[in-house]
Motif scaffolding. Structure first.
Motif, PDB file in Angstrom:
ATOM      1  N   GLY A 120       0.816  -1.216   0.000  1.00 23.72           N
ATOM      2  CA  GLY A 120       0.000   0.000   0.000  1.00 23.72           C
ATOM      3  C   GLY A 120       0.850   1.266   0.000  1.00 23.72           C
ATOM      4  N   THR A 273      -3.330   5.097   3.427  1.00 26.72           N
ATOM      5  CA  THR A 273      -3.187   3.648   3.311  1.00 26.72           C
ATOM      6  C   THR A 273      -3.833   3.008   4.544  1.00 26.72           C
ATOM      7  N   VAL A 287      -5.302   1.421  -0.694  1.00 26.65           N
ATOM      8  CA  VAL A 287      -4.832   2.777  -0.972  1.00 26.65           C
ATOM      9  C   VAL A 287      -6.068   3.550  -1.417  1.00 26.65           C
TER      10      VAL A 287
END
Ligand SMILES: Cc1ncc(COP(=O)(O)O)c(C=O)c1O
Length: 437
Positions: A120, A273, A287
């Protein structure tokens, strides 16, 4: 069986096949140096392979916010398995989960699913660079964001530029084998909670900086917090210098409330994230951010590439929907946070009563115990005031008395009054022994 010896024996055996006898180098306990090998985990507890039970405050690197083996989550996973497991397709549930996240996370207009926190933060940096067209990223000294090359230095208590008084860019410290120095050309590390140094970097290197990444609550170093004033000032600078602001909420996410750290402080990043608690420990990551930035993934000319075989796997999706359904229940956070705050206050009182210098520092479901200090730790330079010997003795004794921690401490919703009362009794025993010694 002597527990420590038993675990050491197992590590030795495991090391023949598993490098270091573990699947992650972060699994070795920070205080004892030995990895934990577990036979069974339930609610707020686990049992190691020797049969010893522990009250768990490690909660799998802070990922188990609803307790181990939670029925609603297990049922959702089993239901998903029963229709034929797949990772390589999306489903109606994929969309349901995305909508739920977008409803509760302030910065989320669109999102992409990934498999882990590290994946992420890697994608978040790529988006910041791809969208802004600028390669350099500002990061914060001491903040951990996963294991990829860009962010793996200046992490955790012992690898911070402790000599930085806050007025300059931090030196690279703790750079480990296999990571090329060339990453320093695109990363600038600055101290936290210091807006002047950040502004100076943005001014001096204007046109080169594409993003800023930071944790909103630093639980990796125990529990170091910031202020709305600082976060808002960072937000303003990001706008002024046209820089993408990323909040890493992988560890802070859902510990203070549904809208995570960004909702708690009331400052909205461009991208965030998420991971860990979002799926209660099922491997996953997110994300999420402004549509305009996320859209760069679909740029027909020059896209930011984002994808993977297991991205958005259906077990994570199923677990995540179940988690958000539980966290969204009325009064969930009111009751949960009231309980944990009462525990923190009682633990702090115990230290005072036993005359052991220690500060219990907390926010929401995450906390830390700093030994040898009388005042809150506000920045990393103050780590030098912590008593390392007392800390080691205290935490090793905790483990011996069935209280399990690493460097970040999480209380889950499964830690009920009885468990927390029991934990306080064990802490008291540890303190009594420490005083005697
Ligand atoms: C703040 C933060 N960001 C990112 C990560 C990386 O997540 P993962 O271990 O899922 O790759 C972690 C893991 O501890 C973390 O605490």
């Amino acid at each position: 069986m002597n527990v420590k010896a038993g675990l050491l024996d197992f590590q030795k055996k495991a090391s023949e096949y598993l490098t270091g006898g573990m699947s992650s180098s972060f699994r070795a306990n920070h205080f004892s140096g030995i990895p934990m090998y577990v036979d069974k985990a339930w609610g707020p507890k686990f049992r190691d392979i020797s049969g010893k039970e522990y009250i768990d405050f490690f909660m799998c690197h802070g990922a188990v916010l609803l307790g181990h083996d939670r029925k609603e989550i297990n049922d959702a996973i089993i239901k998903s398995l029963n229709r034929g497991y797949f990772a390589g397709f999306d489903s109606e549930e994929t969309l349901e989960f995305a909508k739920k996240i977008i409803d509760i996370i302030p910065c989320a207009e669109q999102l992409r699913f990934v498999n882990s926190g590290s994946e992420g933060t890697l994608l978040a940096l790529r988006l910041a660079r791809g969208y802004s067209g600028k390669d350099k990223i500002i990061r914060i000294d001491g903040h951990f964001h996963g294991i990829h090359d860009y962010l793996l230095a200046n992490n955790l208590a012992t690898k911070i530029d402790l000599s930085n008084d806050g007025t300059r860019i931090s030196k690279v410290v703790g750079r480990t084998a296999g990571i090329p120095d060339i990453v320093d050309k695109v990363m600038v590390t600055v101290p936290w909670n210091n807006i002047d140094t950040m502004e100076k970097v943005l001014k001096d290197q204007a046109g080169e900086i594409g993003g800023i990444i930071m944790n909103v609550i630093d639980y990796n170093n125990g529990c170091i917090t910031t202020t709305k004033k600082y976060l808002q000032a960072v937000r303003n600078l990001a706008d002024k210098y046209k820089v993408v602001l990323i909040f890493d909420e992988i560890l802070s996410g859902f510990k203070t409330g549904l809208s995570c750290g960004q909702g708690y402080y009331g400052v909205t990043p461009d991208i965030c994230t998420l991971g860990k608690a979002l799926t209660n420990d099922v491997p996953f990551g997110v994300v999420a951010g402004k549509k305009e930035i996320m859209d760069k993934i679909m740029d027909p000319e020059n896209p930011v590439i984002a994808g993977g075989t297991f991205s958005g796997n259906q077990l994570g999706i199923a677990a995540g929907i179940a988690v958000l359904n539980i966290l969204s229940r009325q009064n969930f956070y009111d009751e949960f946070l009231k309980r944990v705050e009462k525990f923190y206050a009682s633990l702090q009182e115990l230290f005072v009563k036993k005359n052991i210098p220690a500060v219990v520092q907390y926010l929401g479901a995450g906390f830390s115990i700093y030994l040898g200090v009388e005042k809150q730790i506000k920045c990393y330079r103050e780590f030098k005031n912590i008593d390392p010997d007392l800390t080691r003795k205290f935490f090793i004794s905790c483990i011996e008395h069935g209280l399990y921690f690493h460097t970040d401490f999480t209380i889950s919703a499964a830690h009920d009054e009885v468990t927390l009362g029991n934990a306080l009794d064990r802490f008291e025993t540890v303190m009594n022994k420490l005083r005697k010694a």
